[in-house]
Motif scaffolding. Structure first.
Motif, short mmCIF file in Angstrom:
data_model
loop_
_atom_site.label_atom_id
_atom_site.label_comp_id
_atom_site.label_asym_id
_atom_site.label_seq_id
_atom_site.Cartn_x
_atom_site.Cartn_y
_atom_site.Cartn_z
N GLU A 1 -17.35 -28.20 44.61
CA GLU A 1 -18.27 -29.20 43.29
C GLU A 1 -17.53 -29.05 41.85
O GLU A 1 -17.30 -29.19 41.17
N ILE A 2 -17.62 -27.50 41.55
CA ILE A 2 -17.05 -27.17 40.00
C ILE A 2 -15.51 -26.53 39.96
O ILE A 2 -15.69 -26.36 39.32
N ARG A 3 -15.22 -26.72 41.21
CA ARG A 3 -13.48 -26.37 41.02
C ARG A 3 -12.40 -27.51 39.86
O ARG A 3 -11.42 -26.50 39.27
N PRO A 4 -13.30 -28.65 39.04
CA PRO A 4 -12.49 -28.74 38.24
C PRO A 4 -12.47 -27.90 36.98
O PRO A 4 -11.46 -27.65 36.56
N ILE A 5 -13.51 -27.51 36.83
CA ILE A 5 -13.81 -27.29 35.86
C ILE A 5 -13.07 -25.49 35.48
O ILE A 5 -12.41 -25.13 34.61
N ILE A 6 -13.56 -24.50 37.40
CA ILE A 6 -12.89 -23.85 37.13
C ILE A 6 -11.19 -23.65 36.69
O ILE A 6 -10.59 -23.01 35.99
N GLN A 7 -10.75 -24.55 37.57
CA GLN A 7 -8.80 -25.20 37.83
C GLN A 7 -8.40 -25.35 36.77
O GLN A 7 -7.18 -24.86 36.21
N PHE A 8 -9.19 -26.57 35.54
CA PHE A 8 -8.22 -27.22 34.68
C PHE A 8 -9.06 -27.10 33.18
O PHE A 8 -8.93 -27.51 32.49
N GLY A 9 -10.57 -25.98 33.05
CA GLY A 9 -11.26 -25.69 32.34
C GLY A 9 -10.70 -24.54 31.16
O GLY A 9 -10.01 -23.92 31.74
N ASP A 10 -11.69 -24.93 29.86
CA ASP A 10 -10.38 -23.49 29.41
C ASP A 10 -11.90 -22.12 29.35
O ASP A 10 -13.11 -22.24 29.77
N GLN A 11 -10.65 -21.14 29.62
CA GLN A 11 -11.76 -19.81 30.40
C GLN A 11 -12.36 -19.10 29.07
O GLN A 11 -11.56 -18.73 28.42
N TYR A 12 -13.20 -17.92 29.10
CA TYR A 12 -13.89 -17.36 27.95
C TYR A 12 -14.12 -16.16 28.58
O TYR A 12 -15.06 -16.35 29.79
N ARG A 13 -13.55 -15.20 28.53
CA ARG A 13 -14.19 -13.92 28.90
C ARG A 13 -14.96 -13.33 28.25
O ARG A 13 -15.10 -12.80 26.89
N LEU A 14 -16.39 -12.93 28.69
CA LEU A 14 -17.56 -12.76 28.28
C LEU A 14 -18.01 -11.47 28.28
O LEU A 14 -18.11 -11.20 27.26
N ILE A 15 -18.23 -10.83 28.73
CA ILE A 15 -18.74 -9.82 29.07
C ILE A 15 -17.11 -8.68 30.23
O ILE A 15 -17.16 -9.00 31.22
N SER A 16 -16.45 -8.01 29.32
CA SER A 16 -14.86 -7.99 29.88
C SER A 16 -15.88 -6.83 31.78
O SER A 16 -16.13 -5.81 31.83
N PRO A 17 -15.42 -6.59 32.97
CA PRO A 17 -15.50 -5.30 33.65
C PRO A 17 -14.56 -4.98 33.44
O PRO A 17 -14.60 -3.56 34.24
N GLN A 18 -12.95 -4.67 32.95
CA GLN A 18 -12.43 -3.17 32.49
C GLN A 18 -13.25 -2.57 31.78
O GLN A 18 -12.73 -0.83 31.79
N LYS A 19 -14.70 -3.09 30.55
CA LYS A 19 -15.26 -2.13 30.19
C LYS A 19 -16.58 -1.57 30.44
O LYS A 19 -17.25 -0.97 30.55
N SER A 20 -17.32 -2.66 31.19
CA SER A 20 -18.91 -2.88 31.45
C SER A 20 -18.66 -3.16 33.99
O SER A 20 -18.08 -3.87 33.99
N MET A 21 -19.53 -2.40 33.93
CA MET A 21 -20.05 -2.99 35.29
C MET A 21 -21.28 -3.90 35.28
O MET A 21 -20.73 -4.12 36.64
N PHE A 22 -20.86 -4.83 34.71
CA PHE A 22 -21.73 -6.11 34.02
C PHE A 22 -20.54 -6.63 33.49
O PHE A 22 -20.70 -6.15 32.67
N SER A 23 -20.76 -7.72 33.76
CA SER A 23 -19.31 -8.70 33.28
C SER A 23 -20.07 -10.05 33.86
O SER A 23 -20.29 -10.29 34.21
N ALA A 24 -19.08 -11.17 32.91
CA ALA A 24 -19.39 -12.31 33.27
C ALA A 24 -17.94 -13.47 32.26
O ALA A 24 -17.59 -13.16 31.74
N VAL A 25 -18.26 -14.29 32.92
CA VAL A 25 -16.79 -14.99 32.68
C VAL A 25 -17.07 -16.66 32.82
O VAL A 25 -18.40 -17.02 33.62
N GLN A 26 -16.70 -17.49 31.91
CA GLN A 26 -17.47 -18.62 31.70
C GLN A 26 -16.07 -20.10 32.05
O GLN A 26 -14.61 -19.60 30.98
N TYR A 27 -16.08 -20.54 32.22
CA TYR A 27 -14.93 -22.21 32.45
C TYR A 27 -15.49 -23.51 32.52
O TYR A 27 -17.78 -23.77 32.01
N VAL A 28 -15.11 -23.85 30.72
CA VAL A 28 -15.93 -25.23 30.29
C VAL A 28 -14.98 -25.95 30.37
O VAL A 28 -13.59 -26.10 29.84
N SER A 29 -15.28 -26.98 30.96
CA SER A 29 -14.86 -28.34 31.35
C SER A 29 -14.35 -28.94 29.87
O SER A 29 -14.60 -28.61 28.41
N LYS A 30 -12.73 -29.41 29.52
CA LYS A 30 -11.90 -29.80 28.41
C LYS A 30 -13.03 -30.84 27.18
O LYS A 30 -12.83 -30.48 26.21
#
Length: 695
Positions: free
Chosen positions: A595-624
């Motif tokens: 259901e959501i893969r068109p957004i993930i595969q073709f959308g814009d990615q935003y790294r919100l909170i980095s897993p390389q810096k924190s044990m709590f992380s978040a990433v977002q994908y937005v349709s064009k």
């Protein structure tokens, strides 16, 4: 056309950036500007004309030459080093003329020539206007009657605005621990990252970013990569006069190329850009470029696959694979891939590589029966191969021991009990093309996982057509010929680049492959960091990500699925050991992913909170069109009590209203981005939140 020319100056403009070159009063081809686009071509600064400071600091030494060769009183890192037939190791390039073209993309070519020797050097610039990217490469041509030895030929030297206050970001790692980000102050001298392994390598990545106190969302960033699948080198140099330059190209370590009369040598592309809006903006430009320009199947959604390796290892046959396929199909899998162990005499990793036909004991009637079963279940069929390798215990090696990379006077070092075929040889190329053409012609195979499980040793080639050190380049050229030929013959097949995980992840291989296997490490908490690093320059649809049994006693299956759903979802666990509850959860996650893969595969990615810096992380994908988005949130381990950070969404239309799963009432995009939201999780919990515009 976004290229402005005059007899002595050239300006290249993309949608948002300007790049200027010109001849200074000394006739040197000089870099002038690389930053935000200016209103008029005349706005760009003139070339600098340094004066002599002392006999130790002559003008050439601090002139920002666009492509300096090794010569005269130049002591900085040169872009080109040549030895002529009479032994002269000095290069004096003079500008000759220029040319432009417009199809398929605008290009500028600046033609140079040595003042005394018959060497022509052409600097190429291709403009990808919508992506704010410029691709650079160089053509060397021998116009004389004697060979010329090329000892270094970088594709580009990128000059930054004057200053010594830059930070240099790059990625390092090792097998099972790829794409670790490192950001460090650039200090006077040379900083080098490279591969000497014949492949792109797990240990360093051909990507760089230079910034002045930039963040993920703001600040100036100059960034780039190298479109090549072999040895490469990137050097960042800060001179004593605060000149900062980035050189990108083929690694000159152990390299030489004999350029014979009337021959040309063309370097791979160095692709770079500039943004004012931070690291995230740079990544999104590269993601769009890869998806829209590079990939063979540009707008094709990648199917959810199952790979049988962890379930059966080498013990494959039609019955065992068909049973796994039934379970996979029941969960909603779309592509079934059989891994290692299917070909002649392949029962362990010590035999069979090179003999690419089905093992008669395991598959007495060939692969057709299994493929028919898989197709009847509604799935495509894929296959694992490792054609660049050969086991000494193989029919191929017994027939052609000279086909491997080796020094005749040295023992042949094995790694994973295998040797490397020399793809620089045309007979090796034609053999691989022939056997894979047979397999693909005789079977309905829609996906190929192409692996390479070792790096080079004893890099010898006794009957090389030129200098034996040409191996490093000729090998990759041969690889591209093989892949290119097979792609032309079988245009609908999806190819995946794998080299023990992320050992061959680069813009060069993505001319042929649609996906990359980014790491053999599939443990979900480790993958968060690996996947974030990969996203710095490559998009989610190229990132094959499996749900496996690694960490199954600690990490919940849902968490493992959520991590893999951040890319091109695959499943690699032993389905024979998954109970009914596991299979039902897997089916639920796969339905959600579809259901959501068109957004993930073709959308814009935003790294919100980095897993390389924190044990709590978040990433977002937005349709064009900004109408939909998906938020992934992960908590690995934090001691309680803890106050989890607010999550500030990105990429939404500030004035539109959005609903977020689990939150009452719509809010403006500006509110979700500025006021944020809080997601409460316990250790090893994760959430996927769908976001939808309502007005």
């Amino acid at each position: 056309m976004p290229i402005h020319t005059s007899p002595t100056s050239w300006v290249i403009e993309t949608k948002n950036t300007g790049y200027a070159i010109g001849l200074n009063e000394a006739g040197l081809l000089t870099h002038r500007y690389w930053r935000a686009r200016l209103p008029f071509a005349a706005d760009y600064p003139a070339p600098v004309n340094p004066i002599e400071r002392s006999s130790f600091d002559m003008p050439q030494h601090y002139t920002p030459e666009e492509y300096p060769g090794y010569s005269a009183l130049r002591y900085f890192d040169p872009a080109l080093k040549i030895t002529f037939a009479d032994g002269t190791r000095d290069l004096v390039l003079h500008y000759v003329d220029f040319s432009t073209s417009a199809s398929p993309y605008p290009e500028l070519a600046l033609h140079l020539k040595d003042e005394a020797y018959p060497l022509s050097v052409t600097l190429h610039y291709r403009v990808h206007e919508e992506y704010d990217l410029i691709a650079r490469w160089v053509t060397l041509e021998n116009l004389g009657n004697e060979p010329i030895l090329i000892e270094r030929a970088f594709s580009a030297k990128w000059t930054l605005p004057h200053g010594d206050d830059y930070f240099f970001s790059h990625m390092f790692g090792r097998h099972n621990n790829e794409y670790n980000m490192k950001r460090e102050v650039l200090t006077p001298g040379l900083k080098t990252i490279e591969s000497r392994r014949l492949t792109t390598s797990h240990h360093h990545t051909p990507w760089f970013a230079i910034d002045r106190n930039a963040t993920e969302d703001s600040g100036e960033v100059w960034f780039g990569t190298f479109a090549w699948s072999g040895n490469w080198k990137i050097t960042a140099e800060v001179t004593e006069f605060a000149s900062t330059r980035i050189s990108v190209g083929l690694n000159d370590w152990d390299f030489a190329w004999k350029l014979n009369p009337a021959e040309t040598f063309v370097t791979p592309e160095s692709i770079s850009g500039y943004v004012k809006d931070g690291f995230g903006a740079a990544s999104r430009l590269m993601h769009d470029y890869v998806r829209n320009i590079l990939l063979p199947h540009k707008n094709q959604l990648h199917k959810v696959l199952y790979n049988s390796w962890e379930a059966t290892l080498f013990d494959v046959d039609e019955i065992s694979q068909s049973k796994l396929a039934e379970v996979a199909a029941g969960m909603g899998i779309e592509l079934f891939v059989m891994d290692d162990g299917w070909f002649h005499n392949r029962n362990l990793d010590n035999a069979g590589l090179g003999d690419w036909f089905p093992d008669k004991t395991k598959f007495p009637n060939g692969l057709g029966g299994l493929i028919k079963n898989v197709n009847a279940l509604g799935m495509d069929f894929g296959l694992w191969v490792e054609p660049e390798m050969v086991n000494p215990d193989s029919d191929l090696y017994r027939a052609h021991p000279d086909w491997v990379i080796h020094f005749p006077s040295r023992a042949r070092t094995e790694a994973r009990r295998q040797l490397i075929l020399n793809l620089g040889r045309t007979d090796v190329q034609e053999y691989i093309i022939s056997v894979l053409t047979t397999i693909l012609s005789e079977n309905n195979i829609q996906f190929i996982k192409w692996d390479m499980n070792r790096n080079v040793s004893e890099p010898g080639w006794s009957d090389a057509p030129g200098d034996a050190r040409e191996l490093w380049v000729r090998y990759v050229q041969g690889l591209y010929h093989v892949w290119g030929t097979l792609r032309e013959r079988f245009p609908n097949v999806i190819w995946q680049s794998c080299s023990g995980g992320g050992g061959r992840a680069d813009f060069g291989i993505l001319h042929f492959a649609d996906q990359i296997w980014i790491s053999d490490n599939t443990e979900a908490t480790a993958r968060l960091s690996i996947q974030e690093g990969f996203s710095q320059f490559l998009p989610a649809n190229t990132m094959e990500a499996w749900v496996t049994d690694w960490g199954r006693n600690v990490v919940p299956l849902e968490f493992r699925f959520h991590v893999s759903m951040c890319g091109s979802l695959g499943v690699g666990g032993n389905l024979n050991e998954w109970d009914q509850a596991d299979r039902e959860l897997a089916a639920h996650c796969i339905r959600l992913y579809k259901e959501i893969r068109p957004i993930i595969q073709f959308g814009d990615q935003y790294r919100l909170i980095s897993p390389q810096k924190s044990m709590f992380s978040a990433v977002q994908y937005v349709s064009k069109d900004q109408s939909e988005a998906v938020l992934f949130v992960f908590r690995v381990y934090l001691s309680d009590p803890t106050n989890l950070p607010m999550i500030h969404l990105r990429g939404l239309n500030p004035t539109a209203l959005y609903e977020v799963d689990g939150y009452s009432g719509p809010r403006s995009g500006a509110s979700w981005m500025e006021a944020g939201l809080r997601v409460e999780l316990k250790n090893l919990q994760s959430k996927i939140l769908k976001i939808k515009q309502v007005e």
